[in-house]
Design an enzyme around this catalytic site. Structure first.
Site, PDB file in Angstrom:
ATOM      1  N   LYS A  94       0.531   2.315  14.830  1.00  0.00           N
ATOM      2  CA  LYS A  94       1.014   3.566  14.253  1.00  0.00           C
ATOM      3  C   LYS A  94       0.185   4.774  14.376  1.00  0.00           C
ATOM      4  O   LYS A  94       0.740   6.051  13.815  1.00  0.00           O
ATOM      5  CB  LYS A  94       1.519   3.442  12.820  1.00  0.00           C
ATOM      6  CG  LYS A  94       2.789   2.466  12.706  1.00  0.00           C
ATOM      7  CD  LYS A  94       3.706   2.649  11.386  1.00  0.00           C
ATOM      8  CE  LYS A  94       4.453   1.894  11.060  1.00  0.00           C
ATOM      9  NZ  LYS A  94       3.953   0.534  10.245  1.00  0.00           N
TER      10      LYS A  94
ATOM     11  N   LYS B 294      -9.167   6.327   4.064  1.00  0.00           N
ATOM     12  CA  LYS B 294      -8.250   5.483   4.433  1.00  0.00           C
ATOM     13  C   LYS B 294      -7.905   5.399   5.848  1.00  0.00           C
ATOM     14  O   LYS B 294      -7.592   4.120   6.350  1.00  0.00           O
ATOM     15  CB  LYS B 294      -6.719   5.971   3.710  1.00  0.00           C
ATOM     16  CG  LYS B 294      -5.424   4.963   4.205  1.00  0.00           C
ATOM     17  CD  LYS B 294      -5.857   3.492   3.674  1.00  0.00           C
ATOM     18  CE  LYS B 294      -4.504   2.557   4.140  1.00  0.00           C
ATOM     19  NZ  LYS B 294      -3.677   2.560   5.328  1.00  0.00           N
TER      20      LYS B 294
ATOM     21  N   ARG C 288      16.568  10.910  -0.212  1.00  0.00           N
ATOM     22  CA  ARG C 288      17.324  12.012   0.605  1.00  0.00           C
ATOM     23  C   ARG C 288      18.837  11.735   0.545  1.00  0.00           C
ATOM     24  O   ARG C 288      18.958  10.080   0.713  1.00  0.00           O
ATOM     25  CB  ARG C 288      16.866  12.377   1.902  1.00  0.00           C
ATOM     26  CG  ARG C 288      17.000  11.332   2.853  1.00  0.00           C
ATOM     27  CD  ARG C 288      16.395  11.912   4.331  1.00  0.00           C
ATOM     28  NE  ARG C 288      16.367  10.361   5.046  1.00  0.00           N
ATOM     29  CZ  ARG C 288      15.442  10.372   6.199  1.00  0.00           C
ATOM     30  NH1 ARG C 288      15.076  11.628   6.504  1.00  0.00           N
ATOM     31  NH2 ARG C 288      15.610   9.425   6.741  1.00  0.00           N
TER      32      ARG C 288
ATOM     33  N   VAL D  48       6.637   9.251   2.223  1.00  0.00           N
ATOM     34  CA  VAL D  48       7.495   9.428   3.516  1.00  0.00           C
ATOM     35  C   VAL D  48       6.621   9.393   4.689  1.00  0.00           C
ATOM     36  O   VAL D  48       5.506   9.428   4.537  1.00  0.00           O
ATOM     37  CB  VAL D  48       8.248  10.512   3.223  1.00  0.00           C
ATOM     38  CG1 VAL D  48       9.239  11.035   1.909  1.00  0.00           C
ATOM     39  CG2 VAL D  48       7.339  11.928   3.315  1.00  0.00           C
TER      40      VAL D  48
ATOM     41  N   HIS E  91     -10.562   2.961   6.796  1.00  0.00           N
ATOM     42  CA  HIS E  91     -10.212   1.711   6.534  1.00  0.00           C
ATOM     43  C   HIS E  91      -9.198   1.065   7.388  1.00  0.00           C
ATOM     44  O   HIS E  91      -9.472  -0.156   7.972  1.00  0.00           O
ATOM     45  CB  HIS E  91      -9.378   1.724   5.103  1.00  0.00           C
ATOM     46  CG  HIS E  91      -8.609   0.500   4.704  1.00  0.00           C
ATOM     47  ND1 HIS E  91      -7.402   0.115   5.446  1.00  0.00           N
ATOM     48  CD2 HIS E  91      -8.850  -0.622   3.810  1.00  0.00           C
ATOM     49  CE1 HIS E  91      -7.034  -1.112   4.923  1.00  0.00           C
ATOM     50  NE2 HIS E  91      -8.075  -1.432   3.933  1.00  0.00           N
ATOM     51  N   ASN E  92      -8.442   2.004   8.022  1.00  0.00           N
ATOM     52  CA  ASN E  92      -7.391   1.362   9.075  1.00  0.00           C
ATOM     53  C   ASN E  92      -8.150   0.930  10.138  1.00  0.00           C
ATOM     54  O   ASN E  92      -8.030  -0.052  11.053  1.00  0.00           O
ATOM     55  CB  ASN E  92      -6.396   2.140   9.430  1.00  0.00           C
ATOM     56  CG  ASN E  92      -5.360   2.167   8.257  1.00  0.00           C
ATOM     57  OD1 ASN E  92      -5.584   1.901   7.185  1.00  0.00           O
ATOM     58  ND2 ASN E  92      -4.172   2.655   8.506  1.00  0.00           N
TER      59      ASN E  92
ATOM     60  N   GLU F 138      -9.992  -2.255   9.829  1.00  0.00           N
ATOM     61  CA  GLU F 138      -9.046  -3.311  10.115  1.00  0.00           C
ATOM     62  C   GLU F 138      -8.692  -3.413  11.420  1.00  0.00           C
ATOM     63  O   GLU F 138      -8.435  -4.684  11.701  1.00  0.00           O
ATOM     64  CB  GLU F 138      -7.582  -2.668   9.194  1.00  0.00           C
ATOM     65  CG  GLU F 138      -6.332  -3.240   9.282  1.00  0.00           C
ATOM     66  CD  GLU F 138      -5.185  -2.594   8.753  1.00  0.00           C
ATOM     67  OE1 GLU F 138      -5.392  -2.217   7.486  1.00  0.00           O
ATOM     68  OE2 GLU F 138      -4.360  -2.181   9.329  1.00  0.00           O
TER      69      GLU F 138
ATOM     70  N   VAL G 141      10.193   1.043   2.179  1.00  0.00           N
ATOM     71  CA  VAL G 141       9.594  -0.343   1.728  1.00  0.00           C
ATOM     72  C   VAL G 141       8.430   0.026   0.592  1.00  0.00           C
ATOM     73  O   VAL G 141       8.472  -0.625  -0.281  1.00  0.00           O
ATOM     74  CB  VAL G 141       9.133  -1.301   2.939  1.00  0.00           C
ATOM     75  CG1 VAL G 141       8.432  -2.263   2.609  1.00  0.00           C
ATOM     76  CG2 VAL G 141      10.217  -1.586   3.744  1.00  0.00           C
TER      77      VAL G 141
ATOM     78  N   SER H 205      -3.665   1.315   0.222  1.00  0.00           N
ATOM     79  CA  SER H 205      -3.517  -0.022   1.161  1.00  0.00           C
ATOM     80  C   SER H 205      -3.102  -1.205   0.668  1.00  0.00           C
ATOM     81  O   SER H 205      -3.335  -1.683  -0.523  1.00  0.00           O
ATOM     82  CB  SER H 205      -4.999  -0.128   1.692  1.00  0.00           C
ATOM     83  OG  SER H 205      -4.902  -1.406   2.523  1.00  0.00           O
TER      84      SER H 205
END
Ligand code: 6PG
Length: 469
Positions: free
Chosen positions: A264, A188, A33, A79, A191-192, A195, A12, A133
């Protein structure tokens, strides 16, 4: 003819970034791939679907993909973070030339990024750990981009990344060279973390309003929407208004969504990093653990039946103005803690980071963009300890009670609001010259002879007491 820029991985995010780049006139090579029966001709089919990609070339052979790129080659890896990255690096390495640049645009762990930078530098290949982001829509229309690693390599990729980034209110790209090493991915990651707490605060406000004040989702959306256009505005507030208004067959969709949050991993990485660096990011941790508690749905259902606490049968005596002030104060605290973590990491890892610039690239494109972030661009020029800035001192002094009342009333009513609770506890602890840690030190010395320091000794020597006598 060779192309200017390559993208590896057409999930995505990879696809959206590719379309964004192509629409800015960048000639692309796209690689995905080949997996028989599962992923075949992914790049070719993707190119055929979107007119803006008409000049892009599609590949499923890594060597051909590399050969199609102009040197020094600039390749963006989109990836899954982790072992997949190392496996692609091993496969691509034999095809690369000195000076080529690989950008990892996923949420990789900053320690992994540091290792990859060193490993590839030995082979004269540049590796850039790059936070991106904004989710799918951001990637397509303009994300916030946080590249870190080799500054020399950044000069080559800057024109591409800056072209596709969101623009701040002065029309400057929300992309800047963060610093050396794994700093881009560290920033980053935090940042999360911020968040996580920003999301949790909105979830807790919803919870108080829904179950402590018996408001419908639409009424809550009205309240949140009345905060838009004020100092409380931000992307997460905006999407929460939309979420609360969403209906499905006449029912609120929110009532059909299972109350069990996933993640995640970046929230737990932030918590681990903060624990290692000794920084109290209590709100991010509270938000993370709130997700973990939510995950024990089956046990919660059983315990609910066992305890019969009747959590929702009260009307909490709080007005909207109090909630509004509590929310802003908690958000200041969350940003204070996140910035504190970044600034400690910068000192520890010798990263030359520019906090107003980090706030600037977070004013658009990213998930935590907000009016507060715009205020931070100026405030961070003065201090990286937000709550001791005069503007915030003033606000906190005026409204601390709104936060403590919100927490007190909600907790007494039986609602769990861990993130708001962490905020008031942090404010109370951080603004008090006196803490309870003298007891901790005495206990440590008592059972482990760990020694302690005395406040009546100006030299602060470590001493031990024989507690048995
Ligand atoms: C962003 C998001 C993005 C992603 C997170 C969500 O900045 O665009 O943070 O990186 O949505 O991975 O993290 P969780 O799945 O852990 O909530």
């Amino acid at each position: 003819m060779q192309t200017k820029f390559g993208i590896i991985g057409l999930g995505v995010m990879g696809k959206s970034l590719a379309r964004n780049m192509a629409s800015k006139g960048i000639q692309l090579s796209l690689y995905n791939r080949f997996e028989k029966g599962v992923e075949e001709q992914v790049a070719q089919r993707f190119i055929a679907d979107f007119p803006e990609l008409s000049s892009a070339k599609g590949f499923e052979d890594l060597a051909d993909f590399v050969q199609s790129l102009e040197r020094p080659r600039k390749m963006l890896l989109m990836v899954k973070a982790g072992a997949v990255i190392d496996s692609i690096l091993e496969k691509i390495l034999p095809n690369l030339s000195e000076g080529d640049i690989i950008i990892d645009g996923g949420n990789s762990h900053y320690h992994d990024t540091e290792k990859r930078i060193k490993y590839l530098a030995e082979k004269n290949i540049h590796f850039i750990g790059c936070g991106v982001s904004g989710g799918e829509e951001g990637a397509l229309k303009g994300p916030s981009i946080m590249p870190g690693g080799s500054k020399e390599a950044y000069q080559f990729i800057a024109p591409y990344l800056e072209k596709i980034a969101a623009k701040d209110k002065y029309d400057t790209p929300c992309c800047t060279f963060i610093g050396t090493g794994g700093s881009g991915h560290f920033v980053k990651m935090v940042h999360n973390g911020i968040e996580y707490a920003e999301m949790q605060l909105l979830a807790e406000l919803y919870f108080i309003l829904r179950h402590g004040k018996n408001k419908t989702p639409n009424e809550i959306a009205d309240i949140f929407s009345s905060w838009q256009g004020t100092h409380l505005d931000g992307y997460l507030l905006e999407i929460t208004v939309h979420i609360l208004r969403k209906k499905e067959n006449g029912d609120w969709l929110i009532d059909k969504i299972l109350d069990q949050a996933g993640n995640k991993g970046t929230g737990s990485w932030t918590t681990i990093a903060a624990a290692e660096l000794g920084v109290p990011i209590t709100m991010i941790t509270a938000a993370l653990f709130a997700r973990y508690i939510s995950a024990f749905k089956k046990e919660r259902v059983q315990a609910d039946q066992l305890f019969q606490l009747n959590h929702f049968n009260k009307n909490i005596d709080l007005n909207i103005e109090q909630l509004k002030n509590a929310y802003y104060l908690a958000r200041i605290t969350n940003h204070h803690q996140g910035i504190h973590l970044i600034s400690t990491a910068a000192e520890t890892y010798k990263w030359d980071l520019h906090f107003p610039e980090i706030a600037r690239i977070w004013t658009n494109g990213c998930i935590i963009r907000s009016v507060l972030m715009e205020e931070l661009m100026t405030i961070l020029q003065k201090t990286d300890r937000l709550i001791i800035h005069p503007y915030f001192i003033d606000f906190i002094k005026k409204h601390r009670e709104d936060l403590s009342t919100t927490v007190g009333q909600s907790v007494a009513a039986g609602l769990d609001i861990p993130c708001f609770s962490a905020a008031i506890n942090f404010i109370n602890g951080y603004t008090n010259a006196l803490s309870s840690a003298n007891i901790i030190q005495a206990q440590r010395d008592y059972f482990g002879a760990h020694t302690y320091k005395r406040n009546d000794d100006p030299l602060l020597k470590s001493v031990h007491t024989d507690w048995s006598s």
